[in-house]
Write a protein that holds these residues in place. Structure first.
Motif, PDB file in Angstrom:
ATOM      1  N   PHE A 172       0.842  -1.196   0.000  1.00 26.60           N
ATOM      2  CA  PHE A 172       0.000   0.000   0.000  1.00 26.60           C
ATOM      3  C   PHE A 172       0.883   1.254   0.000  1.00 26.60           C
ATOM      4  CE2 PHE A 172      -2.727  -3.195   2.076  1.00 26.60           C
ATOM      5  CZ  PHE A 172      -3.820  -3.130   1.237  1.00 26.60           C
ATOM      6  N   MET A 174      -2.619   5.694   0.651  1.00 26.69           N
ATOM      7  CA  MET A 174      -3.729   4.755   0.799  1.00 26.69           C
ATOM      8  C   MET A 174      -4.034   4.519   2.279  1.00 26.69           C
ATOM      9  SD  MET A 174      -2.750   1.844  -2.022  1.00 26.69           S
ATOM     10  CE  MET A 174      -2.291   2.272  -3.692  1.00 26.69           C
ATOM     11  N   PRO A 192      -5.889   1.730   3.945  1.00 26.83           N
ATOM     12  CA  PRO A 192      -6.574   0.445   3.707  1.00 26.83           C
ATOM     13  C   PRO A 192      -7.444   0.001   4.885  1.00 26.83           C
ATOM     14  CG  PRO A 192      -4.289   0.059   4.275  1.00 26.83           C
ATOM     15  CD  PRO A 192      -4.458   1.552   4.196  1.00 26.83           C
ATOM     16  N   ILE A 194      -9.460  -3.682   5.709  1.00 26.94           N
ATOM     17  CA  ILE A 194      -9.605  -5.045   5.195  1.00 26.94           C
ATOM     18  C   ILE A 194     -10.599  -5.827   6.039  1.00 26.94           C
ATOM     19  CG2 ILE A 194      -8.399  -7.191   4.644  1.00 26.94           C
ATOM     20  CD1 ILE A 194      -5.847  -5.570   4.338  1.00 26.94           C
ATOM     21  N   GLN A 238     -13.171  -4.743  -3.991  1.00 27.50           N
ATOM     22  CA  GLN A 238     -12.539  -3.539  -3.471  1.00 27.50           C
ATOM     23  C   GLN A 238     -13.424  -2.327  -3.724  1.00 27.50           C
ATOM     24  OE1 GLN A 238      -9.216  -3.573  -6.638  1.00 27.50           O
ATOM     25  NE2 GLN A 238      -9.535  -1.388  -6.248  1.00 27.50           N
ATOM     26  N   ILE A 286      -9.339   2.823   1.131  1.00 18.59           N
ATOM     27  CA  ILE A 286      -9.526   1.710   0.201  1.00 18.59           C
ATOM     28  C   ILE A 286      -9.975   0.492   1.010  1.00 18.59           C
ATOM     29  CG2 ILE A 286      -8.410   0.149  -1.438  1.00 18.59           C
ATOM     30  CD1 ILE A 286      -6.527   2.398  -2.149  1.00 18.59           C
ATOM     31  N   THR A 287     -11.167  -0.007   0.706  1.00 17.01           N
ATOM     32  CA  THR A 287     -11.734  -1.157   1.426  1.00 17.01           C
ATOM     33  C   THR A 287     -11.578  -2.419   0.595  1.00 17.01           C
ATOM     34  OG1 THR A 287     -13.355   0.286   2.496  1.00 17.01           O
ATOM     35  CG2 THR A 287     -13.797  -2.074   2.529  1.00 17.01           C
TER      36      THR A 287
END
Length: 254
Positions: free
Chosen positions: A61, A65, A67, A69, A85, A104-105
Motif C-alpha cells: 500500500f 492509501m 486500507p 480489510i 474492493q 480503500i476497502t
C-alpha cells in the motif's frame, strides 16, 4: 422641476449600470472558477490500483492509501485472495492537503469454511442430525440392526474428529435394534420339563406360562405346548407348557 427629474434619472441609470457591471463580473467569476478553480486547494490526482484477484501478501500500500480489510469465507477463491474492493480499480481520486489519503476497502477470502465433526455416539439420531445440519453439513441417516439402543447413533462416516468443508456429506448410522428372526417351534412333547426349557432357549424362544395337568403320561413330561411344532414365529416368542402330573399326586395332596 425638470432639473430635479434629470438628476433622479441620472442617479437611476448610474445605479442600474453599477448593478449590471457587478452582475457581469460575478457571472464571469463563476465561469472562471468552475473551469480553473483558482481558489481550490492544491493537490494531486491518483489512480486506484486493481487489487481484485491479488493475494493479500503480495500487496504493498502506498502512503496515500488508507486500507481497511475485512474477511469472509468463499469456496470460489483460496484464502488470502482479494474478492472485491472499493473504490474500484482504475478509478481516480484527488488528494489535497486536507485529505491526503484515500480510504480503500478490501474484502479478502478466508477460503472454504470448515468444521470438525463431533463425536455423536450414543446421541438420539434426530438430535444428532439437527446438530450437523446447523453446522452446514449434509446428512444421510442409515438405520442398521444392532445391539445398540433403538434410535441412537453408533457410528458415522467420516469418523468423529475429522475436519470437513461446509456442505460436506456425513452418514449417520442409527441403530434399528436387534432383529427378531423367524424361528421354527420345536416339538416338546414327551420331554422332561428341564429338557423342554433348554430346547426353548436354544431355539431363541422365551418361556411362557407353565402349568400342570393330570395325565397318563409320565409325570414331569410335556403333554401340551402353546405353539404347534414346526410353526414359524418371531425370535423371543413365549412358549407356554403343560406338564403331566399323576392322579395319585392330587389325592395325596387332598
Amino acid at each position: 422641476m425638470n432639473r430635479e427629474q434629470d438628476r433622479a434619472g441620472r442617479r437611476f441609470w448610474r445605479r442600474a449600470m453599477l448593478f449590471s457591471a457587478l452582475f457581469f463580473f460575478l457571472a464571469v467569476w463563476v465561469v472562471f472558477d468552475s473551469l480553473f478553480q483558482p481558489l481550490a486547494p492544491s493537490g494531486r490526482t491518483v489512480e486506484i490500483p486493481h487489487f481484485c484477484g491479488m493475494h493479500q501478501d503480495g500487496i504493498t500500500f502506498a502512503d496515500w492509501m488508507d486500507p481497511e480489510i475485512s474477511y469472509r469465507y468463499d469456496a470460489t477463491a483460496p484464502a488470502g485472495v482479494v474478492l472485491s474492493q472499493t473504490p474500484s480499480g482504475g478509478s481516480k481520486r484527488k488528494l489535497t492537503k486536507d485529505f491526503p489519503q484515500c480510504k480503500i476497502t478490501l474484502v479478502v477470502s478466508l477460503g472454504t469454511e470448515t468444521c470438525v465433526l463431533p463425536d455423536l455416539t450414543g446421541e438420539d439420531g434426530r438430535v444428532a442430525e439437527a446438530k450437523l445440519r446447523e453446522m452446514g453439513l449434509s446428512v444421510e441417516v442409515r438405520r442398521v440392526e444392532g445391539a445398540y439402543p433403538v434410535g441412537t447413533v453408533f457410528d458415522s462416516e467420516p469418523r468423529a474428529g475429522e475436519t470437513l468443508p461446509t456442505g460436506a456429506r456425513v452418514v449417520l448410522y442409527v441403530s434399528a435394534g436387534v432383529a427378531h428372526k423367524s424361528v421354527s417351534v420345536p416339538s416338546l412333547y414327551g420331554l422332561s420339563r428341564s429338557d423342554a426349557l433348554v430346547q426353548i432357549w436354544l431355539c431363541q424362544l422365551s418361556v411362557g406360562e407353565i402349568t400342570e395337568a393330570i395325565s397318563d403320561a409320565p409325570a414331569g413330561t410335556v403333554i401340551q405346548q402353546s405353539h404347534q411344532a414346526g410353526t414359524l414365529v418371531a425370535g423371543g416368542t413365549k412358549i407356554s407348557l403343560v406338564i403331566a402330573r399323576e392322579a395319585n399326586d392330587t389325592a395325596a395332596q387332598d
